[in-house]
Motif scaffolding. Structure first.
Motif, short mmCIF file in Angstrom:
data_model
loop_
_atom_site.label_atom_id
_atom_site.label_comp_id
_atom_site.label_asym_id
_atom_site.label_seq_id
_atom_site.Cartn_x
_atom_site.Cartn_y
_atom_site.Cartn_z
N GLY A 270 1.09 -1.06 0.12
CA GLY A 270 0.07 0.15 -0.08
C GLY A 270 0.90 1.28 0.05
N TYR A 271 0.37 2.22 -0.38
CA TYR A 271 0.98 3.21 -0.17
C TYR A 271 0.69 4.23 1.53
N ILE A 272 1.99 4.46 2.32
CA ILE A 272 2.04 5.60 3.12
C ILE A 272 2.71 6.80 2.83
N ASP A 273 1.83 8.22 3.50
CA ASP A 273 2.92 9.12 3.49
C ASP A 273 3.66 9.40 1.90
N GLY A 274 2.81 8.80 0.87
CA GLY A 274 3.15 8.93 -0.18
C GLY A 274 4.47 7.75 -0.83
N PHE A 275 4.76 6.97 -0.12
CA PHE A 275 5.87 6.07 -0.53
C PHE A 275 5.05 4.99 -0.58
N ARG A 276 5.12 3.88 -1.78
CA ARG A 276 5.19 2.29 -1.36
C ARG A 276 5.26 1.49 -0.97
N SER A 277 4.32 1.06 0.07
CA SER A 277 5.34 0.34 1.10
C SER A 277 5.18 -1.56 0.98
N THR A 278 5.37 -1.80 1.90
CA THR A 278 5.06 -3.51 2.63
C THR A 278 4.64 -3.74 3.68
N PHE A 279 3.45 -3.83 4.04
CA PHE A 279 3.07 -4.37 5.26
C PHE A 279 3.04 -5.45 5.62
N GLY A 280 3.59 -6.12 7.38
CA GLY A 280 3.68 -7.04 6.69
C GLY A 280 2.47 -7.93 7.34
N LYS A 281 2.37 -9.39 7.09
CA LYS A 281 0.81 -10.61 8.24
C LYS A 281 0.68 -10.15 9.18
N THR A 282 -0.33 -10.32 9.82
CA THR A 282 -0.66 -11.15 10.83
C THR A 282 -0.68 -12.39 10.83
N TYR A 283 0.27 -13.02 12.22
CA TYR A 283 0.26 -14.55 12.58
C TYR A 283 -0.51 -14.45 13.35
N ALA A 284 -1.82 -15.26 13.02
CA ALA A 284 -2.67 -16.13 14.19
C ALA A 284 -3.04 -18.09 13.93
N ALA A 285 -2.46 -18.24 14.84
CA ALA A 285 -3.00 -19.86 14.25
C ALA A 285 -2.56 -20.32 16.04
N ALA A 286 -2.68 -21.73 16.02
CA ALA A 286 -2.18 -22.23 17.36
C ALA A 286 -0.60 -22.52 17.50
N PRO A 287 -0.35 -22.12 19.01
CA PRO A 287 0.84 -22.25 19.76
C PRO A 287 2.15 -23.10 18.47
N ASP A 288 2.32 -24.05 18.35
CA ASP A 288 3.15 -24.54 17.51
C ASP A 288 3.40 -24.32 16.34
N VAL A 289 1.72 -23.97 15.33
CA VAL A 289 2.13 -23.41 14.25
C VAL A 289 2.87 -21.91 14.86
N LEU A 290 2.66 -20.97 15.22
CA LEU A 290 3.63 -20.50 15.32
C LEU A 290 4.85 -20.00 15.23
N VAL A 291 5.33 -20.86 16.98
CA VAL A 291 6.74 -21.41 16.24
C VAL A 291 7.59 -21.72 14.76
N GLU A 292 6.54 -22.47 14.62
CA GLU A 292 7.42 -22.62 12.92
C GLU A 292 7.36 -21.66 12.60
N GLN A 293 6.01 -20.75 12.40
CA GLN A 293 6.19 -19.43 11.72
C GLN A 293 7.41 -18.49 11.37
N LEU A 294 7.31 -17.88 12.80
CA LEU A 294 7.90 -17.02 13.60
C LEU A 294 9.39 -17.62 12.94
N LEU A 295 9.72 -18.75 13.03
CA LEU A 295 11.45 -19.08 13.49
C LEU A 295 11.61 -18.89 11.81
N GLN A 296 10.15 -19.17 10.33
CA GLN A 296 11.36 -18.67 9.49
C GLN A 296 10.92 -16.80 9.56
N ASP A 297 10.69 -16.22 10.45
CA ASP A 297 10.83 -14.95 9.97
C ASP A 297 12.24 -14.52 10.37
N ALA A 298 12.73 -13.77 9.14
CA ALA A 298 13.77 -13.70 8.89
C ALA A 298 14.23 -12.40 9.75
N ALA A 299 13.40 -11.33 10.39
CA ALA A 299 13.55 -10.32 11.08
C ALA A 299 13.66 -10.53 12.49
#
Length: 343
Positions: A270-299
């Motif tokens: 989307g655009y914010i302050d005139g800049f084309r920007s990338t917005f992070g997703k929402t993580y919503a899942a069972a705890p064990d799934v969240l662990v696997e997803q966040l371990l793959q999140d480079a930042a």
């Protein structure tokens, strides 16, 4: 990820069904939530700062109250808009909160984000040549850093009956080491590099003002790498801290599923302050799934601190349950170190 905390946008107002969350409710709930998080061993609690909006606008009284009611948790902002600030008054307030908290302030500042009004900082008595106010924010930031570093900024009055003396006087109170607890909220690679060169910690948000087709976490991890490289090239001592913000909701009950089960599953553009920007997703899942997803999140894996954006309007009890679930079932697998472990 060694630490985690929360970032509250502090919204208040009508809730539907004839219910309303007042500004007073929001403030008292923020203090109660900080106490509950401190008891859980969570590392930090931060409030978002927005002017001319039904959100937290004057954070220092709230942070002082949080600090007085807690023992271990960092209290901070994410972020204070420097376009609106008197740098010397902010230096006095920040030093006072840092001293009250025994060095637990995590002061996030930046140019600020888009607002509900046009050039609102002008109503606070400030003007800028840049329509976005970036020059004003940097000017205020420079004076603020000089003040918290203890530089003499006002000539003493030799004729003062209060012992003025000679030379230049620094701002009081002075909190030793406060600069090491100041964070710059960066939305781009350039501002992240500036923060590294300046010797500030990095607070990276749920968006970056770049969009080249790569996933959000990769863009943000690159921002972090550039920040650390700039810090090292500038020759600053020590290791800078880095935080990233994410919307993360462990789903363990039917109520959680009702609220978060259909949350966004991918990055957004989307655009914010005139800049084309990338917005992070929402993580919503069972705890064990969240662990696997966040371990793959480079930042997330690159940062030392993860700040969870929380739905503060849902109340203290609900948010504490979400935070406790994350602390028990997700955070330890990511490397989290509770403050209770060193208590």
């Amino acid at each position: 990820m060694q630490r985690f905390g929360t970032l509250s946008f502090g919204h208040y107002g009508p809730l539907g069904g004839g219910r309303e969350l007042t500004a007073g409710d929001m403030l008292h709930q923020a203090i109660d939530l900080a106490q509950g998080m401190d008891d859980l061993g969570v590392n930090g609690v931060a409030v978002r700062v927005h002017h001319f909006a039904r959100q937290q606008a004057a954070p220092m009284p709230l942070l002082a109250a949080m600090a007085a009611k807690t023992k271990r948790i960092e209290v901070g902002t994410g972020v204070i808009d420097m376009r609106y600030e008197n740098p010397l008054y902010l230096a006095e307030e920040a030093a006072a909160v840092d001293l009250i908290s025994d060095g637990r302030l995590a002061l996030g500042v930046s140019r600020g984000s888009p607002e509900t009004v046009v050039r609102g900082y002008e109503k606070f008595g400030y003007s800028a040549s840049d329509p976005r106010g970036a020059d004003l924010a940097r000017e205020h930031m420079d004076l603020f850093l000089r003040a918290i570093d203890g530089e003499g900024l006002a000539e003493r009055d030799a004729n003062s009956p209060f012992g003025g003396g000679h030379g230049m006087q620094r701002i009081e109170p002075h909190a030793p080491g406060l600069r090491s607890r100041v964070w710059w909220g960066a939305g781009s690679r350039d501002t992240a590099e500036w923060a590294g060169r300046t010797g500030l910690n990095l607070m990276s948000s749920t968006l970056v003002t770049e969009a080249d087709g790569r996933p959000f976490d990769i863009l943000q991890a690159e921002q972090i790498d550039r920040f650390r490289a700039a810090w090292a090239e500038a020759g600053h001592a020590g290791t800078p801290r880095v935080s990233v913000s994410r919307s993360v909701f462990p789903i363990t009950t039917a109520e959680d599923e009702l609220y978060f089960g259909h949350s966004q599953e991918g990055d957004g553009i989307g655009y914010i302050d005139g800049f084309r920007s990338t917005f992070g997703k929402t993580y919503a899942a069972a705890p064990d799934v969240l662990v696997e997803q966040l371990l793959q999140d480079a930042a997330v894996m690159s940062a030392d601190t993860l700040m969870l954006t929380i739905p503060s309007q849902l109340g203290v009890e609900f948010n504490l349950r979400i935070i406790e679930s994350f602390a028990r079932h997700v955070a330890p697998a990511l490397g989290w170190q509770s403050t209770l472990a060193s208590a």
